[in-house]
Scaffold this active site. Structure first.
Site, PDB file in Angstrom:
ATOM      1  N   HIS A  79       0.844  -1.202   0.000  1.00 19.13           N
ATOM      2  CA  HIS A  79       0.000   0.000   0.000  1.00 19.13           C
ATOM      3  C   HIS A  79       0.878   1.250   0.000  1.00 19.13           C
ATOM      4  CE1 HIS A  79      -4.113  -1.614   1.552  1.00 19.13           C
ATOM      5  NE2 HIS A  79      -3.554  -2.444   0.680  1.00 19.13           N
ATOM      6  N   TYR A 207      -9.272   5.426   7.463  1.00 22.80           N
ATOM      7  CA  TYR A 207      -9.425   5.788   8.882  1.00 22.80           C
ATOM      8  C   TYR A 207     -10.495   6.874   8.932  1.00 22.80           C
ATOM      9  CZ  TYR A 207      -4.986   3.475  10.068  1.00 22.80           C
ATOM     10  OH  TYR A 207      -3.976   2.549  10.274  1.00 22.80           O
ATOM     11  N   PRO A 299      -4.068   0.550  18.730  1.00 21.05           N
ATOM     12  CA  PRO A 299      -3.766   0.084  17.364  1.00 21.05           C
ATOM     13  C   PRO A 299      -4.053   1.103  16.265  1.00 21.05           C
ATOM     14  CG  PRO A 299      -5.691  -1.030  18.233  1.00 21.05           C
ATOM     15  CD  PRO A 299      -5.111  -0.244  19.359  1.00 21.05           C
ATOM     16  N   LYS A 303       1.012   0.024  15.077  1.00 22.11           N
ATOM     17  CA  LYS A 303       2.407  -0.009  15.519  1.00 22.11           C
ATOM     18  C   LYS A 303       2.767  -1.181  16.424  1.00 22.11           C
ATOM     19  CE  LYS A 303       3.680   3.483  13.251  1.00 22.11           C
ATOM     20  NZ  LYS A 303       4.380   3.134  12.001  1.00 22.11           N
ATOM     21  N   TYR A 391       3.833   6.729   9.922  1.00 17.64           N
ATOM     22  CA  TYR A 391       3.039   5.549   9.579  1.00 17.64           C
ATOM     23  C   TYR A 391       3.894   4.491   8.878  1.00 17.64           C
ATOM     24  CZ  TYR A 391      -1.176   2.895   8.489  1.00 17.64           C
ATOM     25  OH  TYR A 391      -2.133   1.901   8.443  1.00 17.64           O
TER      26      TYR A 391
HETATM   27  P1  FAS Z   1       2.055 -11.267  21.810  1.00 16.03           P
HETATM   28  O1  FAS Z   1       1.003 -10.967  22.837  1.00 16.03           O
HETATM   29  O2  FAS Z   1       1.696 -11.325  20.381  1.00 16.03           O
HETATM   30  O3  FAS Z   1       2.720 -12.686  22.147  1.00 16.03           O
HETATM   31  C1  FAS Z   1       2.968 -13.078  23.468  1.00 16.03           C
HETATM   32  C2  FAS Z   1       2.982 -14.603  23.495  1.00 16.03           C
HETATM   33  O4  FAS Z   1       3.329 -15.011  24.827  1.00 16.03           O
HETATM   34  C3  FAS Z   1       1.610 -15.189  23.192  1.00 16.03           C
HETATM   35  O5  FAS Z   1       1.727 -16.199  22.217  1.00 16.03           O
HETATM   36  C4  FAS Z   1       1.159 -15.767  24.539  1.00 16.03           C
HETATM   37  O6  FAS Z   1       0.389 -16.953  24.394  1.00 16.03           O
HETATM   38  C5  FAS Z   1       2.483 -16.067  25.198  1.00 16.03           C
HETATM   39  N1  FAS Z   1       2.403 -16.098  26.660  1.00 16.03           N
HETATM   40  C6  FAS Z   1       1.712 -15.270  27.465  1.00 16.03           C
HETATM   41  N2  FAS Z   1       1.907 -15.617  28.759  1.00 16.03           N
HETATM   42  C7  FAS Z   1       2.764 -16.687  28.748  1.00 16.03           C
HETATM   43  C8  FAS Z   1       3.344 -17.487  29.749  1.00 16.03           C
HETATM   44  N3  FAS Z   1       3.094 -17.270  31.045  1.00 16.03           N
HETATM   45  N4  FAS Z   1       4.167 -18.503  29.378  1.00 16.03           N
HETATM   46  C9  FAS Z   1       4.437 -18.718  28.070  1.00 16.03           C
HETATM   47  N5  FAS Z   1       3.914 -18.005  27.058  1.00 16.03           N
HETATM   48  C10 FAS Z   1       3.087 -16.991  27.414  1.00 16.03           C
HETATM   49  N6  FAS Z   1      -1.363  -4.335  16.756  1.00 16.03           N
HETATM   50  C11 FAS Z   1      -1.502  -3.671  15.582  1.00 16.03           C
HETATM   51  O7  FAS Z   1      -0.534  -3.077  15.125  1.00 16.03           O
HETATM   52  N7  FAS Z   1      -2.716  -3.652  14.920  1.00 16.03           N
HETATM   53  C12 FAS Z   1      -3.811  -4.322  15.416  1.00 16.03           C
HETATM   54  O8  FAS Z   1      -4.888  -4.288  14.813  1.00 16.03           O
HETATM   55  C13 FAS Z   1      -3.704  -5.039  16.614  1.00 16.03           C
HETATM   56  N8  FAS Z   1      -4.768  -5.744  17.095  1.00 16.03           N
HETATM   57  C14 FAS Z   1      -4.632  -6.410  18.296  1.00 16.03           C
HETATM   58  C15 FAS Z   1      -5.716  -7.153  18.850  1.00 16.03           C
HETATM   59  C16 FAS Z   1      -5.583  -7.814  20.074  1.00 16.03           C
HETATM   60  C17 FAS Z   1      -6.748  -8.610  20.650  1.00 16.03           C
HETATM   61  C18 FAS Z   1      -4.369  -7.732  20.785  1.00 16.03           C
HETATM   62  C19 FAS Z   1      -4.225  -8.405  22.148  1.00 16.03           C
HETATM   63  C20 FAS Z   1      -3.288  -7.029  20.245  1.00 16.03           C
HETATM   64  C21 FAS Z   1      -3.410  -6.373  18.997  1.00 16.03           C
HETATM   65  N9  FAS Z   1      -2.349  -5.670  18.429  1.00 16.03           N
HETATM   66  C22 FAS Z   1      -2.447  -4.991  17.252  1.00 16.03           C
HETATM   67  C23 FAS Z   1      -1.094  -5.618  19.054  1.00 16.03           C
HETATM   68  C24 FAS Z   1      -0.377  -6.908  18.721  1.00 16.03           C
HETATM   69  O9  FAS Z   1      -0.245  -7.028  17.336  1.00 16.03           O
HETATM   70  C25 FAS Z   1       0.905  -6.891  19.480  1.00 16.03           C
HETATM   71  O10 FAS Z   1       1.563  -5.639  19.372  1.00 16.03           O
HETATM   72  C26 FAS Z   1       1.840  -7.990  19.058  1.00 16.03           C
HETATM   73  O11 FAS Z   1       1.147  -9.199  19.131  1.00 16.03           O
HETATM   74  C27 FAS Z   1       3.042  -7.917  19.983  1.00 16.03           C
HETATM   75  O12 FAS Z   1       3.755  -9.090  19.841  1.00 16.03           O
HETATM   76  P2  FAS Z   1       4.440  -9.793  21.121  1.00 16.03           P
HETATM   77  O13 FAS Z   1       5.162  -8.775  21.890  1.00 16.03           O
HETATM   78  O14 FAS Z   1       5.139 -10.975  20.570  1.00 16.03           O
HETATM   79  O15 FAS Z   1       3.227 -10.220  22.069  1.00 16.03           O
HETATM   80  C1  PHB Z   2      -5.491  -4.263  10.645  1.00 13.06           C
HETATM   81  O1  PHB Z   2      -5.520  -4.490   9.414  1.00 13.06           O
HETATM   82  O2  PHB Z   2      -5.744  -5.149  11.493  1.00 13.06           O
HETATM   83  C2  PHB Z   2      -5.128  -2.880  11.133  1.00 13.06           C
HETATM   84  C3  PHB Z   2      -4.675  -1.938  10.214  1.00 13.06           C
HETATM   85  C4  PHB Z   2      -4.337  -0.671  10.671  1.00 13.06           C
HETATM   86  C5  PHB Z   2      -4.479  -0.368  12.015  1.00 13.06           C
HETATM   87  C6  PHB Z   2      -4.930  -1.325  12.933  1.00 13.06           C
HETATM   88  C7  PHB Z   2      -5.265  -2.593  12.483  1.00 13.06           C
HETATM   89  O3  PHB Z   2      -4.162   0.875  12.456  1.00 13.06           O
END
Ligand code: FAS
Ligand code: PHB
Length: 402
Positions: A79, A207, A299, A303, A391
């Site tokens: 994009h 957005y 989100p 980032k 961005y």
């Molecule tokens: P993660 O949370 O991805 O990974 C942590 C891992 O540790 C998981 O697999 C978990 O199962 C494991 N874990 C936890 N406790 C543990 C324990 N006690 N023992 C062993 N393992 C354990 N970011 C965006 O940029 N755009 C979005 O749209 C977006 N949507 C999101 C929606 C949700 C519901 C959530 C929760 C986050 C979202 N995020 C989004 C943010 C997300 O993308 C995070 O920034 C990203 O997953 C960060 O990666 P990690 O730091 O690896 O953490």
């Molecule tokens: C997504 O595609 O999940 C998405 C894209 C942009 C955002 C947040 C989530 O700022």
């Protein structure tokens, strides 16, 4: 009956197999440093957990440079721009023209699949479905990870532990609270996110800052749409049947030029709370925190995952210097080297969130000020450039010179 304990040793023990833990293990392997990833959930859960969607320019570059870019480049969507929409009109921010860069739309769960496949090719370096995970001796030279699996107690002696276990993990909370300073802002709303089998109604992200609240049109493929709408932080999904979701999304994303969404079957829906959070320092003894374990961004700026990637790039370089030259300074410098970038991204994610969401306690003045902010970004090259350069992702070493 004596409890069986399986003992092993590894240079770096990693807790958490999300993007941070998996990419760290991959980068360390490329530097000849061995690691074991201890994960609480199953492989299938991780590969089906729909989360982030946008990879910054440098995140995509890291995946390519380390041999993980083939499927992303085949299936991902490049994009070069995005739309800000308000008062019934859409305004394109030309990321490519303003910064020379674009972004890659490629689901986080796809990145996780690619990382897991790459790591498992190297042997049993990921342990899934581990129970009662704990870390010990983090303030000594001999930290260890403990977990149970299949009725056997496991103990992994490490030189270092990387806490990559997300916001709700155990690593950050294993650090004495008095050693930490936590910064937090909880937003009075959340995002209701849906994955729907319907072609995205726009070729680029939209957005929208509507009077009813924020909405975002994103996508995962030419056939799958990813959409979000601002909702109460404790929204009950039972009160959001598909019809209501499409009706509200259409209201917030419709335009005076006749643009409309094409509803389709909703495959997944969930509510995500919104917070800004930073834990300082990011290291305690031999435990180094990365990704959501250390920080959370709303989100709106896309980032979260990109920040996690930035952290583990710095951590992998620091560990490489430690093992190559016994350079302990590199380990000490890990947190400070990450935090400057993290706070820049916190600012951007907060700015996008406050500009596009409706706050219940906003006055009419606040709403007009918000619309003036959007109008300024939509019509000023300087203002659009500041959105665009954040961005697509500020360079990793941006402004970190002398
Ligand atoms: P993660 O949370 O991805 O990974 C942590 C891992 O540790 C998981 O697999 C978990 O199962 C494991 N874990 C936890 N406790 C543990 C324990 N006690 N023992 C062993 N393992 C354990 N970011 C965006 O940029 N755009 C979005 O749209 C977006 N949507 C999101 C929606 C949700 C519901 C959530 C929760 C986050 C979202 N995020 C989004 C943010 C997300 O993308 C995070 O920034 C990203 O997953 C960060 O990666 P990690 O730091 O690896 O953490
Ligand atoms: C997504 O595609 O999940 C998405 C894209 C942009 C955002 C947040 C989530 O700022």
């Amino acid at each position: 009956m004596a409890v069986q304990v399986h003992r092993e040793r590894v240079q770096v023990g990693i807790v958490g197999a999300g993007p941070a833990g998996l990419l760290l293990s991959h980068l360390l392997a490329q530097a000849g440093i061995e690691s074991i990833v201890v994960e609480a959930r199953s492989r299938i859960h991780l590969e089906e957990r729909i989360r982030a969607g946008v990879l910054e320019h440098e995140t995509a570059a890291v995946l390519r440079e380390t041999g993980l870019g083939d499927r992303m480049d085949r299936e991902g969507l490049v994009h070069d721009g995005l739309f800000l929409q308000f008062l019934g009109a859409a305004h394109r921010i030309d990321l490519k023209a303003l910064t020379g860069k674009g972004v890659m739309v490629y689901g986080q769960h796809e990145v996780v699949k690619d990382l897991i496949a790459a790591r498992l090719n190297e042997g049993e370096v990921i342990r899934f479905e581990c129970e009662n995970v704990s870390v010990r001796g983090i303030d000594t030279q001999a930290p260890s990870i403990h977990y149970e699996h299949g009725g056997v107690n496991h103990e992994i002696a490490c030189d270092f532990i990387a806490g990559c276990d997300g916001f709700h993990g155990i690593c950050r909370t294993s650090i004495p609270p008095e050693a930490l300073t936590l910064y937090e802002r909880v937003y009075p709303f959340g995002w209701l996110g849906v994955l729907a089998r319907t072609p995205p109604a726009s070729h680029e992200l939209i957005y929208a800052g509507h009077d009813n609240g924020f909405a975002l049109l994103s996508m995962r493929s030419p056939e799958i749409s990813r959409l979000y709408l601002q909702c109460p932080p404790d929204a009950d999904l039972a009160l959001w049947p598909d019809e209501r979701i499409w009706e509200e999304l259409d209201a917030r994303l419709s335009r005076s030029d006749g643009f409309r969404l094409t509803p389709g079957p909703i495959l997944q829906k969930s509510v995500t709370a919104m917070r800004s959070f930073v834990c300082e320092p990011m290291r305690f003894g031999r435990l180094l925190l990365a990704g959501d374990a250390a920080h959370i961004v709303p989100p709106t700026g896309a980032k979260g995952m990109n920040l996690a990637v930035g952290d583990v790039r710095v951590m992998a370089r620091a560990l490489e210097r430690y093992y190559a030259r016994h350079d302990g300074d590199a380990i000490a410098a890990y947190g400070p080297a990450c935090l400057r970038r993290i706070w820049r991204v916190q600012r951007f994610s907060w700015w996008m969130t406050q500009m596009l969401h409706r706050f219940d306690d906003d006055s009419p003045f606040d709403r007009r000020r918000q619309l003036a902010d959007l109008d300024y970004v939509a019509h000023s090259r300087a203002a659009a450039t500041t959105l665009a350069e954040n961005y697509v992702g500020l360079p990793m070493d941006w402004g970190d010179g002398p």
